[in-house]
Design an enzyme around this catalytic site. Structure first.
Site, PDB file in Angstrom:
ATOM      1  N   GLY A  29       0.782  -1.240   0.000  1.00 32.90           N
ATOM      2  CA  GLY A  29       0.000   0.000   0.000  1.00 32.90           C
ATOM      3  C   GLY A  29       0.809   1.284   0.000  1.00 32.90           C
ATOM      4  O   GLY A  29       0.357   2.295   0.540  1.00 32.90           O
ATOM      5  N   HIS A 126       0.484   1.404 -13.229  1.00 30.15           N
ATOM      6  CA  HIS A 126       1.251   0.242 -13.695  1.00 30.15           C
ATOM      7  C   HIS A 126       2.728   0.627 -13.781  1.00 30.15           C
ATOM      8  O   HIS A 126       3.058   1.702 -14.303  1.00 30.15           O
ATOM      9  CB  HIS A 126       0.724  -0.205 -15.075  1.00 30.15           C
TER      10      HIS A 126
END
Ligand code: GRF
Length: 225
Positions: A29, A126
């Site tokens: 995270g 990404h």
């Protein structure tokens, strides 16, 4: 993807005047932390309403709780079908009034109810310059391929694997001595800068999809990109 221009609407949270966002994670995270830090700034137009994880061990859940954000674990393995799993995600996100969804290291493809309900309102980061090196281990792919430049991409999510319309990209030079780890570290720094920038644009209603190209509507008095 529809053919006509799409203007994802920026709704506002009646409590804070900010667009409520749901973040989906599976792991540590760090991108979630970057988004939470951005949302803590007084002039930021979005606020994280809920963090969902498909993995109860995800380190990002603790980061969310520390920030006082609601969390829920929705493990896809506990649902008989993809559709039912995604229906559960939509139900929780709607309950929290979520208007935009950020995937931040979320390791599960979305193909059904989530895309139906949140089409053109789901973002992903990404760690490569798409369309190069989609899928898993993008940094390893770049190192092994011998690419001289890689980077990161924030894009809209569609049914494919990292195929949705590109919003912004940042490049990173690949050093011949780079390993997957060293390259990942430098790319991650760019991800943490780029993702909050894109969410700011999204929450301000400044992203327009035309076919598969994303146009950024200029702020009054500023040039287009
Ligand atoms: C990032 O490299 C992101 O680009 C990819 O998964 C990783 C998640 O890292 N989709 P983190 O959980 O945000 O630290």
């Amino acid at each position: 993807m529809s053919d006509g221009p799409v203007h994802p609407k920026a709704a506002t949270d009646p409590r804070g005047g900010r667009v409520p966002v749901g973040v989906l994670i599976s792991g540590r995270g760090s991108n979630l932390a970057a988004l939470l830090a951005a949302c803590a700034k007084p002039d930021y137009p979005a606020s994280v309403a809920v963090v969902l994880s498909n993995n109860k061990e995800a380190g990002g859940l603790a980061r969310a709780r520390e920030a006082g954000v609601a969390t829920e674990v929705v493990d896809h393995r506990e649902y008989p079908t993809r559709h039912e799993h995604e229906r559960a995600l939509v139900e929780i996100l709607r309950r929290h009034g979520v208007e935009w969804v950020c995937l931040a290291g979320y390791q599960h493809l979305l193909r059904g109810a989530m895309l139906e309900h949140y089409r053109n309102r789901i973002l992903n980061v990404h760690p490569a310059l798409l369309p190069a090196f989609p899928g898993n281990h993008a940094q390893r792919q770049a190192v092994e391929y011998g690419a001289r430049v890689s980077g990161c991409t924030v894009h809209f999510v569609d049914e494919g694997v990292d195929t949705g319309p590109i919003i912004l990209q940042a490049s990173v030079t690949v050093d011949p001595h780079d390993t997957e780890e060293t390259l990942s570290e430098r790319i991650l720094r760019e991800e943490h800068r780029l993702y909050p920038e894109v969410l700011r644009l999204a929450a301000s209603g400044r992203l327009v999809i035309e076919k598969r190209k994303v146009r950024i509507v200029p702020e009054t008095g500023r040039p287009d990109r």
